[in-house]
Design a protein around this motif. Structure first.
Motif, PDB file in Angstrom:
ATOM      1  N   ILE A  93       1.171   8.023   8.131  1.00  0.00           N
ATOM      2  CA  ILE A  93       0.368   8.820   7.202  1.00  0.00           C
ATOM      3  C   ILE A  93       0.563  10.308   7.459  1.00  0.00           C
ATOM      4  N   LYS A  94       0.652  10.692   8.724  1.00  0.00           N
ATOM      5  CA  LYS A  94       0.894  12.105   9.044  1.00  0.00           C
ATOM      6  C   LYS A  94       2.245  12.568   8.507  1.00  0.00           C
ATOM      7  N   ARG A  95       3.270  11.742   8.672  1.00  0.00           N
ATOM      8  CA  ARG A  95       4.608  12.106   8.183  1.00  0.00           C
ATOM      9  C   ARG A  95       4.651  12.161   6.660  1.00  0.00           C
ATOM     10  N   LEU A  96       4.015  11.198   6.004  1.00  0.00           N
ATOM     11  CA  LEU A  96       3.963  11.208   4.543  1.00  0.00           C
ATOM     12  C   LEU A  96       3.222  12.436   4.019  1.00  0.00           C
ATOM     13  N   ALA A  97       2.123  12.800   4.674  1.00  0.00           N
ATOM     14  CA  ALA A  97       1.357  13.967   4.260  1.00  0.00           C
ATOM     15  C   ALA A  97       2.167  15.244   4.443  1.00  0.00           C
ATOM     16  N   LEU A  98       2.890  15.340   5.541  1.00  0.00           N
ATOM     17  CA  LEU A  98       3.716  16.520   5.772  1.00  0.00           C
ATOM     18  C   LEU A  98       4.838  16.611   4.742  1.00  0.00           C
ATOM     19  N   PHE A  99       5.483  15.494   4.454  1.00  0.00           N
ATOM     20  CA  PHE A  99       6.525  15.455   3.432  1.00  0.00           C
ATOM     21  C   PHE A  99       5.956  15.812   2.061  1.00  0.00           C
ATOM     22  N   GLU A 100       4.788  15.274   1.749  1.00  0.00           N
ATOM     23  CA  GLU A 100       4.162  15.561   0.459  1.00  0.00           C
ATOM     24  C   GLU A 100       3.772  17.033   0.339  1.00  0.00           C
ATOM     25  N   ALA A 101       3.233  17.617   1.388  1.00  0.00           N
ATOM     26  CA  ALA A 101       2.866  19.029   1.358  1.00  0.00           C
ATOM     27  C   ALA A 101       4.103  19.908   1.170  1.00  0.00           C
TER      28      ALA A 101
ATOM     29  N   SER B 157       6.901  18.969  -0.271  1.00  0.00           N
ATOM     30  CA  SER B 157       7.374  18.740  -1.642  1.00  0.00           C
ATOM     31  C   SER B 157       6.534  19.504  -2.660  1.00  0.00           C
ATOM     32  N   LEU B 158       5.235  19.530  -2.466  1.00  0.00           N
ATOM     33  CA  LEU B 158       4.368  20.284  -3.376  1.00  0.00           C
ATOM     34  C   LEU B 158       4.648  21.782  -3.295  1.00  0.00           C
ATOM     35  N   ALA B 159       4.940  22.262  -2.099  1.00  0.00           N
ATOM     36  CA  ALA B 159       5.284  23.676  -1.953  1.00  0.00           C
ATOM     37  C   ALA B 159       6.583  23.995  -2.693  1.00  0.00           C
TER      38      ALA B 159
ATOM     39  N   ILE C 266      -2.843   7.928  -5.831  1.00  0.00           N
ATOM     40  CA  ILE C 266      -2.416   7.330  -4.565  1.00  0.00           C
ATOM     41  C   ILE C 266      -2.095   8.401  -3.520  1.00  0.00           C
ATOM     42  N   LEU C 267      -1.393   9.447  -3.933  1.00  0.00           N
ATOM     43  CA  LEU C 267      -0.886  10.417  -2.967  1.00  0.00           C
ATOM     44  C   LEU C 267      -1.919  11.443  -2.507  1.00  0.00           C
ATOM     45  N   THR C 268      -2.907  11.756  -3.322  1.00  0.00           N
ATOM     46  CA  THR C 268      -3.898  12.750  -2.912  1.00  0.00           C
ATOM     47  C   THR C 268      -4.697  12.298  -1.684  1.00  0.00           C
ATOM     48  N   PRO C 269      -5.211  11.065  -1.649  1.00  0.00           N
ATOM     49  CA  PRO C 269      -5.903  10.655  -0.407  1.00  0.00           C
ATOM     50  C   PRO C 269      -4.981  10.637   0.816  1.00  0.00           C
ATOM     51  N   ILE C 270      -3.721  10.287   0.628  1.00  0.00           N
ATOM     52  CA  ILE C 270      -2.781  10.293   1.750  1.00  0.00           C
ATOM     53  C   ILE C 270      -2.592  11.719   2.262  1.00  0.00           C
ATOM     54  N   LEU C 271      -2.481  12.670   1.354  1.00  0.00           N
ATOM     55  CA  LEU C 271      -2.335  14.072   1.752  1.00  0.00           C
ATOM     56  C   LEU C 271      -3.559  14.557   2.521  1.00  0.00           C
TER      57      LEU C 271
END
Length: 69
Positions: A5-13, A15-17, A53-58
């Motif tokens: 979850i930490k890695r997915l959140a970091l990747f998602e952040a 990507s959003l940037a 799905i992705l917002t709670p993971i972030l």
């Protein structure tokens, strides 16, 4: 699971940037305006489901990252 979850959140952040900076540069290159349509290819509901799905993971991943630091 916590590390995933930490890695997915970091990747998602990250990507959003990248998405945000690309939108900003496209608007800048277009004279300061940009029209963004989310239903051109009928992808609106897929994007909505991904956000649900992705917002709670972030948020949870950011919490885990800050908690461990």
């Amino acid at each position: 699971m916590r590390e995933l979850i930490k890695r997915l959140a970091l990747f998602e952040a990250f990507s959003l940037a990248l998405l945000s900076i690309n939108i900003w540069f496209l608007a800048y290159a277009n004279g300061g305006t940009l029209r963004l349509a989310i239903n051109t290819y009928d992808e609106m509901w897929l994007e909505y489901a991904l956000w649900l799905i992705l917002t709670p993971i972030l948020v949870l991943g950011a919490h885990y990252i800050l908690e461990d630091s």
